[in-house]
Motif scaffolding. Structure first.
Motif, PDB file in Angstrom:
ATOM      1  N   SER A  90      -4.609   6.862   1.421  1.00  0.00           N
ATOM      2  CA  SER A  90      -3.798   7.675   0.510  1.00  0.00           C
ATOM      3  C   SER A  90      -3.574   6.934  -0.802  1.00  0.00           C
ATOM      4  O   SER A  90      -3.427   5.713  -0.824  1.00  0.00           O
ATOM      5  CB  SER A  90      -2.476   8.101   1.173  1.00  0.00           C
ATOM      6  OG  SER A  90      -1.465   7.208   0.966  1.00  0.00           O
ATOM      7  N   ASP A  91      -3.590   7.693  -1.888  1.00  0.00           N
ATOM      8  CA  ASP A  91      -3.298   7.188  -3.235  1.00  0.00           C
ATOM      9  C   ASP A  91      -4.181   6.022  -3.695  1.00  0.00           C
ATOM     10  O   ASP A  91      -3.736   5.177  -4.502  1.00  0.00           O
ATOM     11  CB  ASP A  91      -1.812   6.808  -3.353  1.00  0.00           C
ATOM     12  CG  ASP A  91      -0.922   8.051  -3.455  1.00  0.00           C
ATOM     13  OD1 ASP A  91      -1.464   9.167  -3.610  1.00  0.00           O
ATOM     14  OD2 ASP A  91       0.311   7.901  -3.374  1.00  0.00           O
ATOM     15  N   GLY A  92      -5.440   5.998  -3.247  1.00  0.00           N
ATOM     16  CA  GLY A  92      -6.369   4.949  -3.687  1.00  0.00           C
ATOM     17  C   GLY A  92      -6.577   4.938  -5.192  1.00  0.00           C
ATOM     18  O   GLY A  92      -6.711   3.882  -5.798  1.00  0.00           O
ATOM     19  N   GLN A  93      -6.568   6.119  -5.798  1.00  0.00           N
ATOM     20  CA  GLN A  93      -6.867   6.220  -7.240  1.00  0.00           C
ATOM     21  C   GLN A  93      -5.800   5.557  -8.117  1.00  0.00           C
ATOM     22  O   GLN A  93      -6.050   5.240  -9.265  1.00  0.00           O
ATOM     23  CB  GLN A  93      -7.071   7.694  -7.634  1.00  0.00           C
ATOM     24  CG  GLN A  93      -5.816   8.541  -7.822  1.00  0.00           C
ATOM     25  CD  GLN A  93      -5.008   8.804  -6.537  1.00  0.00           C
ATOM     26  OE1 GLN A  93      -5.502   8.643  -5.427  1.00  0.00           O
ATOM     27  NE2 GLN A  93      -3.758   9.198  -6.698  1.00  0.00           N
ATOM     28  N   GLN A  94      -4.632   5.348  -7.545  1.00  0.00           N
ATOM     29  CA  GLN A  94      -3.562   4.703  -8.324  1.00  0.00           C
ATOM     30  C   GLN A  94      -3.220   3.321  -7.782  1.00  0.00           C
ATOM     31  O   GLN A  94      -2.275   2.681  -8.244  1.00  0.00           O
ATOM     32  CB  GLN A  94      -2.303   5.587  -8.335  1.00  0.00           C
ATOM     33  CG  GLN A  94      -1.667   5.752  -6.957  1.00  0.00           C
ATOM     34  CD  GLN A  94      -0.680   6.901  -6.889  1.00  0.00           C
ATOM     35  OE1 GLN A  94      -0.859   7.919  -7.540  1.00  0.00           O
ATOM     36  NE2 GLN A  94       0.387   6.747  -6.136  1.00  0.00           N
ATOM     37  N   SER A  95      -3.977   2.857  -6.781  1.00  0.00           N
ATOM     38  CA  SER A  95      -3.685   1.545  -6.187  1.00  0.00           C
ATOM     39  C   SER A  95      -4.542   0.468  -6.849  1.00  0.00           C
ATOM     40  O   SER A  95      -5.699   0.700  -7.185  1.00  0.00           O
ATOM     41  CB  SER A  95      -3.992   1.564  -4.683  1.00  0.00           C
ATOM     42  OG  SER A  95      -3.214   2.558  -4.050  1.00  0.00           O
ATOM     43  N   ILE A 144       4.995  -1.336  -6.944  1.00  0.00           N
ATOM     44  CA  ILE A 144       3.598  -1.117  -7.331  1.00  0.00           C
ATOM     45  C   ILE A 144       2.715  -1.006  -6.082  1.00  0.00           C
ATOM     46  O   ILE A 144       2.831  -1.809  -5.155  1.00  0.00           O
ATOM     47  CB  ILE A 144       3.132  -2.281  -8.250  1.00  0.00           C
ATOM     48  CG1 ILE A 144       3.969  -2.276  -9.546  1.00  0.00           C
ATOM     49  CG2 ILE A 144       1.632  -2.171  -8.561  1.00  0.00           C
ATOM     50  CD1 ILE A 144       3.690  -3.413 -10.494  1.00  0.00           C
ATOM     51  N   GLU A 145       1.819  -0.017  -6.103  1.00  0.00           N
ATOM     52  CA  GLU A 145       0.915   0.165  -4.956  1.00  0.00           C
ATOM     53  C   GLU A 145      -0.319  -0.725  -5.089  1.00  0.00           C
ATOM     54  O   GLU A 145      -1.039  -0.658  -6.092  1.00  0.00           O
ATOM     55  CB  GLU A 145       0.511   1.645  -4.832  1.00  0.00           C
ATOM     56  CG  GLU A 145       1.658   2.482  -4.292  1.00  0.00           C
ATOM     57  CD  GLU A 145       1.334   3.949  -4.026  1.00  0.00           C
ATOM     58  OE1 GLU A 145       2.134   4.607  -3.339  1.00  0.00           O
ATOM     59  OE2 GLU A 145       0.304   4.445  -4.510  1.00  0.00           O
ATOM     60  N   ILE A 146      -0.530  -1.542  -4.068  1.00  0.00           N
ATOM     61  CA  ILE A 146      -1.735  -2.392  -4.026  1.00  0.00           C
ATOM     62  C   ILE A 146      -2.411  -2.211  -2.668  1.00  0.00           C
ATOM     63  O   ILE A 146      -1.770  -1.848  -1.676  1.00  0.00           O
ATOM     64  CB  ILE A 146      -1.424  -3.885  -4.298  1.00  0.00           C
ATOM     65  CG1 ILE A 146      -0.521  -4.493  -3.211  1.00  0.00           C
ATOM     66  CG2 ILE A 146      -0.779  -4.066  -5.664  1.00  0.00           C
ATOM     67  CD1 ILE A 146      -0.398  -6.007  -3.299  1.00  0.00           C
ATOM     68  N   PRO A 189       0.818  -1.207   0.000  1.00  0.00           N
ATOM     69  CA  PRO A 189       0.000   0.000   0.000  1.00  0.00           C
ATOM     70  C   PRO A 189       0.856   1.264   0.000  1.00  0.00           C
ATOM     71  O   PRO A 189       2.025   1.225   0.381  1.00  0.00           O
ATOM     72  CB  PRO A 189      -0.783  -0.108   1.314  1.00  0.00           C
ATOM     73  CG  PRO A 189       0.105  -0.909   2.206  1.00  0.00           C
ATOM     74  CD  PRO A 189       0.823  -1.882   1.317  1.00  0.00           C
ATOM     75  N   CYS A 190       0.232   2.359  -0.397  1.00  0.00           N
ATOM     76  CA  CYS A 190       0.920   3.646  -0.295  1.00  0.00           C
ATOM     77  C   CYS A 190       1.293   3.853   1.176  1.00  0.00           C
ATOM     78  O   CYS A 190       2.450   4.061   1.504  1.00  0.00           O
ATOM     79  CB  CYS A 190       0.012   4.758  -0.798  1.00  0.00           C
ATOM     80  SG  CYS A 190       0.773   6.370  -0.677  1.00  0.00           S
ATOM     81  N   ALA A 191       0.276   3.758   2.036  1.00  0.00           N
ATOM     82  CA  ALA A 191       0.504   3.964   3.470  1.00  0.00           C
ATOM     83  C   ALA A 191       0.068   2.735   4.265  1.00  0.00           C
ATOM     84  O   ALA A 191      -0.916   2.081   3.908  1.00  0.00           O
ATOM     85  CB  ALA A 191      -0.293   5.170   3.955  1.00  0.00           C
ATOM     86  N   ILE A 228       7.747  -6.035   0.566  1.00  0.00           N
ATOM     87  CA  ILE A 228       6.531  -5.260   0.803  1.00  0.00           C
ATOM     88  C   ILE A 228       6.914  -3.788   0.999  1.00  0.00           C
ATOM     89  O   ILE A 228       7.970  -3.486   1.571  1.00  0.00           O
ATOM     90  CB  ILE A 228       5.749  -5.810   2.021  1.00  0.00           C
ATOM     91  CG1 ILE A 228       4.358  -5.157   2.125  1.00  0.00           C
ATOM     92  CG2 ILE A 228       6.516  -5.629   3.333  1.00  0.00           C
ATOM     93  CD1 ILE A 228       3.400  -5.902   3.053  1.00  0.00           C
ATOM     94  N   ARG A 229       6.088  -2.897   0.494  1.00  0.00           N
ATOM     95  CA  ARG A 229       6.278  -1.471   0.718  1.00  0.00           C
ATOM     96  C   ARG A 229       5.119  -0.940   1.565  1.00  0.00           C
ATOM     97  O   ARG A 229       4.068  -1.559   1.660  1.00  0.00           O
ATOM     98  CB  ARG A 229       6.330  -0.683  -0.586  1.00  0.00           C
ATOM     99  CG  ARG A 229       5.057  -0.716  -1.419  1.00  0.00           C
ATOM    100  CD  ARG A 229       4.844   0.566  -2.246  1.00  0.00           C
ATOM    101  NE  ARG A 229       4.446   1.675  -1.400  1.00  0.00           N
ATOM    102  CZ  ARG A 229       4.712   2.945  -1.646  1.00  0.00           C
ATOM    103  NH1 ARG A 229       5.380   3.274  -2.723  1.00  0.00           N
ATOM    104  NH2 ARG A 229       4.298   3.895  -0.818  1.00  0.00           N
ATOM    105  N   GLY A 230       5.299   0.226   2.141  1.00  0.00           N
ATOM    106  CA  GLY A 230       4.233   0.867   2.898  1.00  0.00           C
ATOM    107  C   GLY A 230       4.828   2.026   3.664  1.00  0.00           C
ATOM    108  O   GLY A 230       5.843   1.884   4.346  1.00  0.00           O
ATOM    109  N   SER A 239       2.985   3.583 -10.163  1.00  0.00           N
ATOM    110  CA  SER A 239       1.822   4.051  -9.402  1.00  0.00           C
ATOM    111  C   SER A 239       1.902   5.559  -9.208  1.00  0.00           C
ATOM    112  O   SER A 239       1.008   6.307  -9.622  1.00  0.00           O
ATOM    113  CB  SER A 239       1.736   3.309  -8.060  1.00  0.00           C
ATOM    114  OG  SER A 239       1.803   1.916  -8.270  1.00  0.00           O
ATOM    115  N   GLN A 240       3.012   6.040  -8.578  1.00  0.00           N
ATOM    116  CA  GLN A 240       3.196   7.499  -8.513  1.00  0.00           C
ATOM    117  C   GLN A 240       3.402   8.019  -9.933  1.00  0.00           C
ATOM    118  O   GLN A 240       3.047   9.149 -10.247  1.00  0.00           O
ATOM    119  CB  GLN A 240       4.403   7.952  -7.671  1.00  0.00           C
ATOM    120  CG  GLN A 240       4.781   7.137  -6.458  1.00  0.00           C
ATOM    121  CD  GLN A 240       3.706   6.950  -5.433  1.00  0.00           C
ATOM    122  OE1 GLN A 240       2.985   7.883  -5.132  1.00  0.00           O
ATOM    123  NE2 GLN A 240       3.582   5.756  -4.903  1.00  0.00           N
ATOM    124  N   GLY A 241       4.008   7.179 -10.771  1.00  0.00           N
ATOM    125  CA  GLY A 241       4.407   7.592 -12.119  1.00  0.00           C
ATOM    126  C   GLY A 241       3.257   8.017 -13.006  1.00  0.00           C
ATOM    127  O   GLY A 241       3.461   8.749 -13.978  1.00  0.00           O
TER     128      GLY A 241
HETATM  129 MN    MN Z   1       1.852   6.707  -2.764  1.00  0.00          MN
END
Ligand code: MN
Ligand code: PEP
Length: 291
Positions: free
Chosen positions: A246-251, A235-237, A39-41, A63-65, A209-211
């Motif tokens: 945060s950043d739901g529109q690109q997840s 990649i944001e999931i 996830p973004c956050a 994993i990112r977050g 995703s941010q891209g």
């Molecule tokens: Mn983000």
């Protein structure tokens, strides 16, 4: 007479061989495509647990977050902070996943250092030269985002700061730049990926995703980045992007993420990269879903 470059340590011309290193058993910058998803956050223990279980099932090693989030508005969710780092540690231990999380401020370095395997420097901090100098003394890899207004040369010079301090484990990450075009949040600069690979020996990954800032573009830009030579993708999931903080529109949700994996695999084949992710069937056979 050859032109003198403003940077040296990051230059492929200077080092001649590509930088490849291992983090938590995963090789970065080598033959394998390096995958990071999450996830973004970090929003809750339940959210990060669901993401970790899903990416583990796919064989994605990192994993990112964000636990500390650089939000444009002070009224938006700022991250769970220490609690978020705790949740990342829990799933990292449980699933043996590597962790990527952002360092927003040097004062947070001791806490972030303990919770992560790769320290992310965000686009907004790419020109925080004091931070870059300090990260040069750290013995953990740095994922260096390209600033949204940074030239490729400025991005490479930012990496030069870290290498000059003695830390040679830098991963360059293209994450889109600001252009005149308002139809996307950022313009994914695919040419910067190919150019960074030509100019530097460092591993280069892409954050589609941010891209793009747009869920529907994440799949196509992932494939394009890999064909252009990216060593990996971040990649944001999210289990429920519509309700993301945060950043739901690109997840991507889990099904949408699974659906783009075959095209990433195809792109990797074209680029001569190996992929290790796959969906494990109940009988133990590996397969790609929805090819
Ligand atoms: Mn983000
Ligand atoms: C992110 O990865 O969620 C992020 C905030 O990235 P960037 O610094 O590229 O905007």
């Amino acid at each position: 007479m050859s032109q003198r470059l403003p940077y040296q340590l990051v230059s492929l011309n200077w080092k001649k061989s590509r930088t490849v290193f291992e983090v938590k058993g995963t090789e970065i910058g080598g033959e394998d495509l390096f995958m990071i998803a999450g996830p973004c956050a970090v929003e809750s223990e339940d959210q990060i647990e669901k993401v970790a279980a899903h990416i583990k099932e796919l064989g994605i090693p990192f994993i990112r977050g964000g636990a500390y989030k650089p939000r444009t508005s002070p009224y938006n969710f700022q991250g769970l902070q220490e609690e978020g780092l705790e949740y990342l540690k829990i799933v990292s231990d449980k699933y043996n996943l590597g962790v990527v999380t952002e360092l927003m401020d040097l004062a947070l370095l001791p806490k972030v250092y303990d919770a992560t395997d790769i320290i992310q420097v965000g686009a907004r901090n790419m020109k925080n030269y004091h931070m870059l100098k300090e990260l040069g003394k750290v013995d953990k890899p740095i994922l260096l985002k390209r600033g949204m207004d940074a030239t490729v040369e400025e991005w490479l010079l930012a990496a030069e700061y870290i290498l000059l301090g003695g830390n040679e484990k830098v991963i360059l990450c293209e994450r889109g730049i600001r252009t005149f075009d308002t139809s996307v949040r950022n313009t994914m600069d695919i040419s910067a990926i190919a150019l960074a690979k030509q100019l530097s020996h460092l591993p280069v990954i892409a954050d589609p995703s941010q891209g793009t800032g747009k869920r529907s573009l994440v799949g196509p830009m992932s494939a394009a980045a890999v064909v252009a030579g990216a060593d990996g993708l971040m990649i944001e999931i999210h289990p429920d992007p519509e309700n993301a903080l945060s950043d739901g529109q690109q997840s991507l949700n889990f099904d949408e993420f699974d659906e783009i994996l075959p095209s990433i695999k195809g792109a990797a084949e074209l680029a001569g990269k190996l992929v290790s992710f796959s969906k494990q069937k109940k009988d133990g056979q590996k397969q790609f879903i929805k090819i």
